[in-house]
Design a protein around this motif. Sequence first.
Motif, PDB file in Angstrom:
ATOM      1  N   VAL A 140       0.697  -1.280   0.009  1.00  0.00           N
ATOM      2  CA  VAL A 140       0.077   0.023  -0.118  1.00  0.00           C
ATOM      3  C   VAL A 140       0.772   1.431   0.092  1.00  0.00           C
ATOM      4  O   VAL A 140       0.450   2.516  -0.190  1.00  0.00           O
ATOM      5  N   GLU A 141       2.206   1.210   0.225  1.00  0.00           N
ATOM      6  CA  GLU A 141       3.126   2.503   0.219  1.00  0.00           C
ATOM      7  C   GLU A 141       4.352   1.683  -0.122  1.00  0.00           C
ATOM      8  O   GLU A 141       4.929   0.735   0.451  1.00  0.00           O
ATOM      9  N   ASP A 142       5.358   2.647  -0.875  1.00  0.00           N
ATOM     10  CA  ASP A 142       6.522   1.917  -1.279  1.00  0.00           C
ATOM     11  C   ASP A 142       7.478   3.385  -1.662  1.00  0.00           C
ATOM     12  O   ASP A 142       6.978   3.914  -2.558  1.00  0.00           O
ATOM     13  N   THR A 143       8.305   3.489  -0.976  1.00  0.00           N
ATOM     14  CA  THR A 143       9.196   4.807  -1.148  1.00  0.00           C
ATOM     15  C   THR A 143      10.437   4.295  -2.043  1.00  0.00           C
ATOM     16  O   THR A 143      11.322   5.301  -2.605  1.00  0.00           O
ATOM     17  N   VAL A 144      10.657   3.187  -2.264  1.00  0.00           N
ATOM     18  CA  VAL A 144      11.877   2.683  -2.892  1.00  0.00           C
ATOM     19  C   VAL A 144      11.529   1.997  -4.443  1.00  0.00           C
ATOM     20  O   VAL A 144      12.130   2.528  -5.430  1.00  0.00           O
ATOM     21  N   GLY A 145      10.484   1.140  -4.328  1.00  0.00           N
ATOM     22  CA  GLY A 145      10.162   0.095  -5.702  1.00  0.00           C
ATOM     23  C   GLY A 145      11.210  -0.689  -6.230  1.00  0.00           C
ATOM     24  O   GLY A 145      11.051  -1.128  -7.314  1.00  0.00           O
ATOM     25  N   VAL A 146      12.377  -0.998  -5.341  1.00  0.00           N
ATOM     26  CA  VAL A 146      13.268  -1.952  -5.771  1.00  0.00           C
ATOM     27  C   VAL A 146      13.235  -3.062  -4.743  1.00  0.00           C
ATOM     28  O   VAL A 146      13.789  -2.861  -3.642  1.00  0.00           O
ATOM     29  N   HIS A 147      12.927  -4.236  -5.071  1.00  0.00           N
ATOM     30  CA  HIS A 147      12.914  -5.377  -4.212  1.00  0.00           C
ATOM     31  C   HIS A 147      13.168  -6.823  -4.900  1.00  0.00           C
ATOM     32  O   HIS A 147      13.084  -6.659  -6.334  1.00  0.00           O
ATOM     33  N   ASP A 148      13.121  -7.763  -4.326  1.00  0.00           N
ATOM     34  CA  ASP A 148      13.536  -8.926  -5.012  1.00  0.00           C
ATOM     35  C   ASP A 148      12.659 -10.119  -4.913  1.00  0.00           C
ATOM     36  O   ASP A 148      12.011 -10.250  -3.594  1.00  0.00           O
ATOM     37  N   LEU A 149      12.276 -10.976  -5.913  1.00  0.00           N
ATOM     38  CA  LEU A 149      11.512 -12.023  -6.098  1.00  0.00           C
ATOM     39  C   LEU A 149      12.383 -13.192  -6.611  1.00  0.00           C
ATOM     40  O   LEU A 149      11.768 -14.051  -7.086  1.00  0.00           O
ATOM     41  N   LEU A 150      13.641 -13.236  -6.527  1.00  0.00           N
ATOM     42  CA  LEU A 150      14.360 -14.331  -7.490  1.00  0.00           C
ATOM     43  C   LEU A 150      15.125 -15.008  -6.313  1.00  0.00           C
ATOM     44  O   LEU A 150      15.356 -16.396  -6.419  1.00  0.00           O
ATOM     45  N   PHE A 151      15.710 -14.495  -5.297  1.00  0.00           N
ATOM     46  CA  PHE A 151      16.729 -15.149  -4.371  1.00  0.00           C
ATOM     47  C   PHE A 151      16.101 -15.803  -3.004  1.00  0.00           C
ATOM     48  O   PHE A 151      15.120 -15.491  -2.484  1.00  0.00           O
ATOM     49  N   PRO A 152      16.696 -16.974  -2.759  1.00  0.00           N
ATOM     50  CA  PRO A 152      16.294 -17.743  -1.439  1.00  0.00           C
ATOM     51  C   PRO A 152      16.850 -16.974  -0.334  1.00  0.00           C
ATOM     52  O   PRO A 152      17.757 -15.912  -0.575  1.00  0.00           O
ATOM     53  N   PRO A 153      16.444 -17.210   0.976  1.00  0.00           N
ATOM     54  CA  PRO A 153      17.288 -16.660   2.085  1.00  0.00           C
ATOM     55  C   PRO A 153      18.595 -17.020   2.156  1.00  0.00           C
ATOM     56  O   PRO A 153      18.872 -18.210   1.922  1.00  0.00           O
TER      57      PRO A 153
END
Length: 218
Positions: A94-107
């Motif tokens: 609902v809010e994001d001041t960055v817009g750069v995140h990841d959906l590729l890497f495991p922990p």
Amino acid sequence: MAAQTSDAERPEVGSTTRIEIAPSSAEAVELAPGDLLRVIDVEGSQVADLVAYDAHDHAVSFSQGFTRLLWDRVDVRLGDSLLSAGGDALLTVVEDTVGVHDLLFPPCNTMMYERVFGVSGKTGCREHLTTALAPYGIGFAQVTDPFNVFMHTRIGADQHMTILPPTSRPGDQLTLRAERELVVAVSACAGDTNDCNGGRLTGIRLEVVRSVPATPAE
């Protein structure tokens, strides 16, 4: 233990609880439908690994792969939901001041540090998330691939995945709305063997804004 304080500084929404996650550690929180979870990069360039589980059925959990599949892309944008393997919406951005995140890497984890970087005995986000989730009966094998908040990655022309320094600055934040009763765990990523956290490990702050205003004390 997490340092927590509650107040009513947002009385129009409800009470707010702050949780400080120390570097290379994790904390878990319980959310009700409509609660807001704000993930804050305190000092900048710090990744936060986030996993989520239905509070009553831990088999229903955030799926990195099915979130990619059902949104048909490798990122999460404003208005998108983090989805389970069954397509259930767990949390919505609902809010994001960055817009750069990841959906590729495991922990990151002990095995990865040993095999990829030749570092023995180092624990990572998977171990830290496991510790945070232990009170809920969620074990190591149930720690899913996370939503890597603030993590900056790319897929190159040669199809190799590349980790770049985060673009988040001090105070940048991502806010998610709970769509059901959840257990959510967040780690301050322990990765210090590449550019994941910009070369240093710092903390993450969580703010949980309750959907129902706190009842005034009598």
